[in-house]
Structures are given as structure tokens and as C-alpha cells.
Enzyme design. Structure first.
Site, PDB file in Angstrom:
ATOM      1  N   TYR A  19      68.516  61.061  46.388  1.00  0.00           N
ATOM      2  CA  TYR A  19      69.265  60.511  45.259  1.00  0.00           C
ATOM      3  C   TYR A  19      69.746  61.588  44.308  1.00  0.00           C
ATOM      4  O   TYR A  19      69.545  61.503  43.101  1.00  0.00           O
ATOM      5  CB  TYR A  19      68.420  59.467  44.521  1.00  0.00           C
ATOM      6  CG  TYR A  19      68.269  58.231  45.351  1.00  0.00           C
ATOM      7  CD1 TYR A  19      69.265  57.270  45.364  1.00  0.00           C
ATOM      8  CD2 TYR A  19      67.168  58.053  46.175  1.00  0.00           C
ATOM      9  CE1 TYR A  19      69.160  56.145  46.159  1.00  0.00           C
ATOM     10  CE2 TYR A  19      67.057  56.933  46.982  1.00  0.00           C
ATOM     11  CZ  TYR A  19      68.057  55.990  46.969  1.00  0.00           C
ATOM     12  OH  TYR A  19      67.958  54.898  47.771  1.00  0.00           O
ATOM     13  N   TYR A 150      61.966  46.815  45.867  1.00  0.00           N
ATOM     14  CA  TYR A 150      62.518  47.951  46.601  1.00  0.00           C
ATOM     15  C   TYR A 150      61.944  47.912  48.010  1.00  0.00           C
ATOM     16  O   TYR A 150      60.724  47.816  48.184  1.00  0.00           O
ATOM     17  CB  TYR A 150      62.151  49.294  45.950  1.00  0.00           C
ATOM     18  CG  TYR A 150      62.603  50.460  46.799  1.00  0.00           C
ATOM     19  CD1 TYR A 150      63.929  50.875  46.775  1.00  0.00           C
ATOM     20  CD2 TYR A 150      61.724  51.104  47.656  1.00  0.00           C
ATOM     21  CE1 TYR A 150      64.366  51.904  47.604  1.00  0.00           C
ATOM     22  CE2 TYR A 150      62.151  52.142  48.480  1.00  0.00           C
ATOM     23  CZ  TYR A 150      63.468  52.533  48.447  1.00  0.00           C
ATOM     24  OH  TYR A 150      63.898  53.537  49.265  1.00  0.00           O
ATOM     25  N   ASP A 260      55.684  43.650  52.169  1.00  0.00           N
ATOM     26  CA  ASP A 260      56.010  45.074  52.277  1.00  0.00           C
ATOM     27  C   ASP A 260      54.914  45.843  51.543  1.00  0.00           C
ATOM     28  O   ASP A 260      54.944  45.983  50.320  1.00  0.00           O
ATOM     29  CB  ASP A 260      57.396  45.319  51.673  1.00  0.00           C
ATOM     30  CG  ASP A 260      57.788  46.799  51.701  1.00  0.00           C
ATOM     31  OD1 ASP A 260      56.927  47.650  52.002  1.00  0.00           O
ATOM     32  OD2 ASP A 260      58.964  47.096  51.397  1.00  0.00           O
ATOM     33  N   LYS A 289      54.085  55.097  54.333  1.00  0.00           N
ATOM     34  CA  LYS A 289      53.662  56.085  53.336  1.00  0.00           C
ATOM     35  C   LYS A 289      52.281  56.708  53.598  1.00  0.00           C
ATOM     36  O   LYS A 289      52.217  57.739  54.230  1.00  0.00           O
ATOM     37  CB  LYS A 289      53.793  55.483  51.941  1.00  0.00           C
ATOM     38  CG  LYS A 289      55.274  55.305  51.566  1.00  0.00           C
ATOM     39  CD  LYS A 289      55.531  55.216  50.086  1.00  0.00           C
ATOM     40  CE  LYS A 289      56.979  55.502  49.752  1.00  0.00           C
ATOM     41  NZ  LYS A 289      57.819  54.342  49.487  1.00  0.00           N
TER      42      LYS A 289
END
Ligand SMILES: *Cc1c(COP(=O)(O)O)cnc(C)c1O
Length: 452
Positions: A19, A150, A260, A289
């Protein structure tokens, strides 16, 4: 290529960072990493050891150069690093899948190994769509997702991220097909099992969501959420009761509930999985992760037999196959390290989960962060301070001056990566009380110095 130019000057304009503009470059180069610490080199070539508050974005829970994880990687390297998963299998993938199934709540018995978190969510969406198709429901192809969420950076996952606040507002025209449910009310966990929130807010949320899902159910293929803690969408903590409501709605309308847990899994929020705060079992769960302790990219999707067996009937147009298969699926090196990471988290196979090492580690993070961040609430610039498990959040009244706060934090010996109005930390589980104290003091000093 031999060159005298600094790493930072070689990076700028060459590499994109997450980003960021191409010419933004990086602030520091990492020259060493060990335990909870990174060694950073700045543009003058000066080296500085800092405490990592970010666990490399939730992943490096056991710290850098962990001897057990290093040994697992070396051991697998001496056998083979990678082989294709089409038509072939291997011990590391089988062992990992067996162990994930044993740890997961309920009857999540089937595993798809993906190469990143976003991809595992993509596969979850495909699986839900194929489930509905196998049931002969051809109009069901939208997903209900929570605002503030997200779920990744690929196109389908962007579609279920918050369309306005999220990181993907630039692409909303491509991803407006989903049904957004209001962001759940905020909550605080005051002690294990005790949550404070406004019951009236939850009741309002529930009636809105029930109406939205009922009205749209003929088009819906599934419900997606980050359980209890919404991460990159705004570090928002909500009552576990929300998950009970989503579970009921999913059952009423036969919608797979997709949890999630890519950020929240493996103990980060104080339970092994965040759904455990509510005692519910999702139909599909995505993990990533921390799965490999931050060593290699790997994600896993787990699903119930109900979902898997609906596909197995072969009634959908795809027959009984789940239509996904990345080149590096089930990468043996990553699976071997993930198994070693589970050993460190859960103790040797057979250790009762309640006695597992992660629980004491995360409890220590939680008390250290509560103590260390509490004084931030007294700063002029700070709107809210919240802690859940190994996650500490300082929310400012205005957007963070990210470069200035990052620099100030490094000067105080800590690495943080703020976004929007949030300065937050989720330190490695192995952080010592002294390291947590330095982290808290450094974060506060940086915020005060830049924002007052
Ligand atoms: C990070 C994250 C993802 C995406 O995972 P990647 O490995 O970055 O693709 C998806 N969902 C949540 C909740 C995440 O935190």
C-alpha cells in the site's frame, strides 16, 4: 551485485512496498532478527535494535530465529523443499492437516492448504458457492459480510472488505455485489468470559441484520466474518454474542458461516480461535498469518463434513471437485515449520489445550499491554485504548502521522506500523515483561511526542 549504495537507496523506486507509492521506499532495512527484536539500519547506515511490536503482521508469534522452527525447516530442507500436490502427498501436509483438525472446534474435519490468507478466503467463497450449487440453488451467489471487515487483497476478497473504510475504496466499482451488514457494536473483555457492551446497541444491530439477511437470503451463498476482532479494517472488538446471532441466521437460511481467523487464530485474542469466545462452530474456517510462526507463507481452510459431503454428491456443474489448486499448494517446508509451530503453541501432541503454553504467554501479553498502554488514555490526542489478548490498540482522535510516529517509536527502541487513526501492537508471544514495558513506554512516548 556489489555496490556501495545503501540498501535503502537501492530499494527506492525499484520495489513496491505494501500500500505504498513506488518512490516511497522503506524507512529501514532489517539486518538481523532474533527473538522479539529486529536490528534496523537507517539511511545513514546506523544500526539500532528495536522491539518488534507487530510480530511481522500477526505472524511471528514465537519470535525470530526460533531454534525449534529453524530445526524443522532444516530437517525438511534435507528431505525436499517442495513437490507438487496434484496426485502426490507427503507427511508434513498430512500431519499438519491432522493436527489442525484436532485443534479446531466442532467437526471441521477437512482441510485445503492454500499459499496465502487471501487465497484461503477465495477458496472459502468458492466452496460456499459450490455448496449452494450442489444444493441446486442457482440464484445464490452473494455474500453477507460485516462492515469494518478485512479479508484480503485479491478481487473476490476485496469485495467482502468494508467498501468505504477499507483499503480497497479505489476498487469499489468492481466489488459492490455483496450484502453488507452493519458493523457490530463495540465491546470490551473485562476478564476472561466477561464482556461489556451496550445491550440496546446489540439488540438494534440484531434486528437490522436479521431483516437484511431474511430479505436477501434467496441470493446469499454464505456469511463471512472476522470473529470478535476486526483487524486491518479498524482493530474493532465486538461482543461474542454477535457470532451466536450469525450462527443462528446461517442455520436458518442454510448459509455456510465462514470464520476468517487469519489474524485471530492460534491464541492471539486469548482463546485458541476467536470463535471459541462464543462457543460456536463455523462451517468454514480460514487460518494463516501465525500458522507457520511467521516463517513461510501458508494458509489453511478447514470445513465441516456437511459442506464437504454436499460437494461430494457431485450435483453441481463442477461435479464433486473443489475448483482450486495453486502451484505451491501444501508446500512441505511450510507445513513442516507449521507443525513445529503447533508443537510450541499447543505443547507436544496429547497436551491438554487448557494447559498449552500459548495460554499463559497470551495472558502475560494481555496484562503487560493493559498496564503499559493504560497511561495513553490520559494523552490529549488519544480517543480510546483497548486490549484483547495479545493485541493492544491506541486510537487517536485524528489520523496518525505515520512516518513521524514510526520514526519516533524507533528512536525509543520499538517497531510499530500505524494505520489510519490507530497505533497498535501485537507482540510475539515470547516477549519478556521487560520487552513489553519498553514497547508500552516507547509507543506512548512516540504518540505524545508527535500528537501530544
Ligand atoms: C491478513 C489477513 C488476510 C489476508 O491474508 P494474506 O496472507 O495477507 O493474503 C485475510 N483476512 C484477515 C482477517 C487478515 O488479517
Amino acid at each position: 551485485m556489489a555496490t556501495d549504495a545503501s540498501l535503502l537507496s537501492r530499494d527506492a523506486g525499484l520495489l513496491w512496498h505494501p500500500y505504498a507509492a513506488l518512490d516511497a521506499g522503506a524507512g529501514y532495512a532489517v539486518t538481523e532478527a532474533r527473538g522479539a527484536r529486529l536490528v534496523l539500519e537507517d539511511e545513514t547506515g546506523t544500526l539500532r535494535e528495536v522491539i518488534d511490536g507487530m510480530s511481522s503482521w500477526w505472524s511471528s508469534v514465537h519470535g525470530y530465529r526460533n531454534p525449534a522452527l529453524d530445526a524443522a525447516a532444516r530437517g525438511q530442507l534435507e528431505k525436499f523443499s517442495h513437490v507438487m500436490f496434484g496426485g502426490l502427498t507427503h507427511q508434513p501436509a498430512i500431519e499438519l492437516a491432522e493436527r489442525l483438525v484436532a485443534l479446531a472446534p466442532g467437526d471441521l474435519r477437512h482441510v485445503f492448504l492454500a499459499d496465502s490468507g487471501s487465497i484461503s478466503v477465495e477458496v472459502a467463497l468458492k466452496l460456499a458457492l459450490q455448496y449452494q450449487e450442489a444444493k441446486g440453488r442457482t440464484t445464490r451467489h452473494r455474500f453477507a459480510a460485516l462492515r469494518g471487515g478485512y479479508h484480503g487483497d485479491t478481487f473476490a476478497t476485496m469485495g467482502i472488505c468494508d467498501p468505504q473504510d477499507g483499503m480497497h475504496a479505489a476498487f469499489t466499482r468492481r466489488s459492490s455485489a455483496e450484502l453488507f451488514l452493519p458493523k457490530p457494536p463495540s465491546a470490551r473483555r473485562t476478564a476472561p468470559g466477561h464482556w461489556e457492551y451496550l445491550a440496546s446497541e446489540l439488540a438494534d444491530w440484531e434486528s437490522t441484520v436479521r431483516a437484511l439477511v431474511s430479505t436477501n437470503s434467496a441470493q446469499l451463498a454464505g456469511i463471512v466474518c472476522e470473529p470478535v476482532l476486526q483487524g486491518a479494517g479498524g482493530m474493532h472488538i465486538y461482543p461474542p454474542a454477535v457470532l451466536g446471532i450469525l450462527r443462528e441466521l446461517a442455520d436458518e437460511h442454510d448459509l455456510p458461516l465462514i470464520a476468517d481467523e487469519i489474524a485471530t487464530g492460534f491464541g492471539r485474542t486469548g482463546e485458541l480461535f476467536a470463535v471459541d469466545h462464543a462457543g460456536i462452530v463455523p462451517d468454514i474456517m480460514c487460518l494463516g498469518k501465525a500458522l507457520t510462526g511467521g516463517y513461510l507463507t501458508l494458509a489453511a481452510l478447514l470445513c465441516s463434513s456437511k459442506i464437504a459431503s454436499a460437494l461430494a454428491t457431485g450435483a453441481g456443474s463442477a461435479g464433486s471437485a473443489l475448483l482450486h489448486g495453486p502451484t505451491f499448494m501444501g508446500n512441505p517446508l511450510a507445513c513442516a515449520v507449521a507443525c513445529a509451530s503447533l508443537d510450541l503453541l499447543a505443547g507436544a501432541p496429547g497436551t491438554a489445550l487448557k494447559d498449552a503454553p500459548w495460554r499463559a504467554q497470551v495472558a502475560a501479553l494481555e496484562s503487560g499491554l493493559r498496564a503499559g498502554l493504560a497511561p495513553a488514555a490520559g494523552l490529549e490526542s488519544v480517543k480510546d485504548v483497548r486490549v484483547l489478548g495479545g493485541v493492544g490498540v491506541v486510537q487517536l482522535r485524528a489520523p496518525v502521522d505515520v512516518p513521524a510516529v514510526t520514526r519516533a517509536a524507533v528512536a525509543h527502541g520499538v517497531w510499530v506500523r500505524p494505520f489510519r487513526d490507530l497505533v497498535y501492537v501485537m507482540p510475539p508471544y515470547i516477549s519478556t515483561p521487560e520487552e513489553l514495558a519498553v514497547l508500552g513506554r516507547g509507543l506512548l512516548a512516540a504518540v505524545e511526542q508527535v500528537h501530544g
